[in-house]
Design an enzyme around this catalytic site. Structure first.
Site, PDB file in Angstrom:
ATOM      1  N   SER A 144      -9.507   0.509  -2.745  1.00  0.00           N
ATOM      2  CA  SER A 144      -9.650   1.157  -1.657  1.00  0.00           C
ATOM      3  C   SER A 144      -9.538   0.135  -0.604  1.00  0.00           C
ATOM      4  O   SER A 144     -10.629  -0.588  -0.246  1.00  0.00           O
ATOM      5  CB  SER A 144     -10.703   2.230  -1.523  1.00  0.00           C
ATOM      6  OG  SER A 144     -11.168   2.508  -0.332  1.00  0.00           O
TER       7      SER A 144
ATOM      8  N   HIS B 140       0.762  -1.073   0.124  1.00  0.00           N
ATOM      9  CA  HIS B 140      -0.017   0.265  -0.122  1.00  0.00           C
ATOM     10  C   HIS B 140       0.821   1.336  -0.127  1.00  0.00           C
ATOM     11  O   HIS B 140       1.891   1.196   0.516  1.00  0.00           O
ATOM     12  CB  HIS B 140      -1.021   0.173   1.311  1.00  0.00           C
ATOM     13  CG  HIS B 140      -2.043   0.924   1.199  1.00  0.00           C
ATOM     14  ND1 HIS B 140      -1.761   2.325   1.408  1.00  0.00           N
ATOM     15  CD2 HIS B 140      -3.436   0.593   0.809  1.00  0.00           C
ATOM     16  CE1 HIS B 140      -2.939   2.900   1.331  1.00  0.00           C
ATOM     17  NE2 HIS B 140      -3.751   2.243   1.047  1.00  0.00           N
TER      18      HIS B 140
ATOM     19  N   GLU C  53       0.526   4.295   1.332  1.00  0.00           N
ATOM     20  CA  GLU C  53       0.821   4.821   2.496  1.00  0.00           C
ATOM     21  C   GLU C  53       1.894   4.105   3.297  1.00  0.00           C
ATOM     22  O   GLU C  53       2.767   4.767   3.958  1.00  0.00           O
ATOM     23  CB  GLU C  53      -0.441   4.778   3.589  1.00  0.00           C
ATOM     24  CG  GLU C  53      -0.403   5.526   4.796  1.00  0.00           C
ATOM     25  CD  GLU C  53      -1.401   5.016   5.793  1.00  0.00           C
ATOM     26  OE1 GLU C  53      -2.678   5.249   5.422  1.00  0.00           O
ATOM     27  OE2 GLU C  53      -1.347   4.853   6.531  1.00  0.00           O
TER      28      GLU C  53
ATOM     29  N   THR D 217      -2.741   3.743   8.561  1.00  0.00           N
ATOM     30  CA  THR D 217      -4.013   4.399   9.329  1.00  0.00           C
ATOM     31  C   THR D 217      -5.379   3.670   9.153  1.00  0.00           C
ATOM     32  O   THR D 217      -6.296   3.704  10.154  1.00  0.00           O
ATOM     33  CB  THR D 217      -4.098   5.768   8.881  1.00  0.00           C
ATOM     34  OG1 THR D 217      -4.370   5.733   7.487  1.00  0.00           O
ATOM     35  CG2 THR D 217      -2.855   6.593   9.255  1.00  0.00           C
TER      36      THR D 217
ATOM     37  N   ASN E 163      -9.801   0.837   2.787  1.00  0.00           N
ATOM     38  CA  ASN E 163     -11.032   1.242   3.835  1.00  0.00           C
ATOM     39  C   ASN E 163     -12.084   0.885   3.510  1.00  0.00           C
ATOM     40  O   ASN E 163     -12.991   0.225   4.311  1.00  0.00           O
ATOM     41  CB  ASN E 163     -10.841   2.512   4.373  1.00  0.00           C
ATOM     42  CG  ASN E 163     -11.340   3.546   3.130  1.00  0.00           C
ATOM     43  OD1 ASN E 163     -12.341   3.726   3.267  1.00  0.00           O
ATOM     44  ND2 ASN E 163     -10.270   4.112   2.766  1.00  0.00           N
TER      45      ASN E 163
HETATM   46  S1  SF4 Z   1      -8.511   7.662   6.808  1.00  0.00           S
HETATM   47 FE1  SF4 Z   1      -8.563   9.643   5.752  1.00  0.00          FE
HETATM   48  S2  SF4 Z   1      -8.511  11.078   7.554  1.00  0.00           S
HETATM   49 FE2  SF4 Z   1      -7.727   8.952   8.163  1.00  0.00          FE
HETATM   50  S3  SF4 Z   1      -5.444   9.039   7.901  1.00  0.00           S
HETATM   51 FE3  SF4 Z   1      -6.429   8.178   6.001  1.00  0.00          FE
HETATM   52  S4  SF4 Z   1      -6.509   9.998   4.652  1.00  0.00           S
HETATM   53 FE4  SF4 Z   1      -6.294  10.820   6.789  1.00  0.00          FE
END
Ligand code: SF4
Length: 277
Positions: free
Chosen positions: A217, A123, A125, A161, A219
């Protein structure tokens, strides 16, 4: 048919902020080069491409003097440096919460910890966070990645995150018996947790759940995983045109939830169609 919309749902603070910065850059400068896709949502990327967004894989792909954009996931330190040297303007859309995870990683290295990142090593990030670690590190996807006979000295643990807090807790519980010292930063963001809680609440109230969000995605994928684990019939789509109307028919109540990278206009389009149904 009853229609319920999860709350909170859709764009998180960090992605909303980054897309706003990108739209401002497109308006002010025109063509803008994003290092990787700015949002894990194909319909939104198509809309931004019409405004002048161009996607590149590496900082070296940005033309000299052009406008460059760093997405909410952030980028490794070396790519920031290369963009600053190469581009005319750099718009940094790194989410402040991702920036905190990068800073935690840097500080753990300075303090002499072996950094453990809970997340997906592919990923962006996570690759960005690893780019701030000048030393040893490891990425684990779950507590199961830790061998029973593993032995460590000083471990510094943090998380991508968008991971689940239960997964971080399980990892820490396992590591604590294998390490001489352990320091933990919970870098999981509230936006993710709140969206996961809202889908848990909604799953108990509906006969079927539509999760709207990009198939790439992370999340959004977690929301689908939670809904399915609770036994609710779940449909994962990227846009309203993908609704399976056969799935929807006969259901007394349908819930709609959206990933943290799904813009409002896509949610409104979907709920508008469901209301007409
Ligand atoms: S989910 Fe959204 S608010 Fe949370 S760290 Fe990732 S980009 Fe930032």
């Amino acid at each position: 048919m009853n229609l319920l919309v999860a709350s909170p749902t859709g764009l998180c603070f960090g992605v909303r902020r980054a897309i706003g910065q990108l739209e401002d850059a497109l308006t002010k400068y025109g063509t803008t080069y994003s290092l990787g896709s700015p949002i894990h949502n194909p319909p939104e990327v198509e809309r931004l491409a019409d405004l002048g967004l161009r996607l590149v894989e590496r900082a070296s792909d940005v033309p000299e003097g052009a406008v460059a954009f760093i997405r909410a996931h952030g980028a490794p330190h070396a790519e920031h440096d290369e963009l600053n040297a190469r581009a005319g303007v750099v718009v940094d859309g790194t989410c402040p919460f991702v920036r905190i995870a990068q800073e935690r990683a840097e500080s753990l290295v300075r303090e002499g910890y072996l950094v453990v990142v809970l997340g997906d090593s592919r990923h962006p990030e996570v690759r960005g966070i690893l780019g701030y670690i000048d030393g040893e590190s490891m990425v684990v996807s779950s507590a199961d990645d830790i061998g029973d006979d593993a032995r460590y000295g000083r471990l510094g643990v943090l998380s991508q995150t968008t991971q689940m807090e239960t997964a971080l807790a399980a990892l820490v519980a396992k590591l604590v018996v294998h390490a001489g010292e352990i320091k933990v930063y919970n870098t999981i963001c509230r936006a993710t947790i709140e969206r996961q809680e809202s889908i848990r609440r909604m799953s108990a109230l509906v006969d079927g759940l539509i999760v709207l969000g990009g198939k790439d995605s992370a999340n959004t994928g977690k929301l689908v995983e939670i809904a399915e684990s609770l036994g609710v019939s779940t449909l994962w789509i990227e846009r309203s045109a993908e609704i399976d109307w056969g799935w929807a028919s006969g259901k007394g109540s349908i819930g709609v939830a959206a990933g943290g990278s799904t813009p409002d206009w896509l949610i409104n389009d979907l709920t508008g169609k469901l209301k007409r149904l």
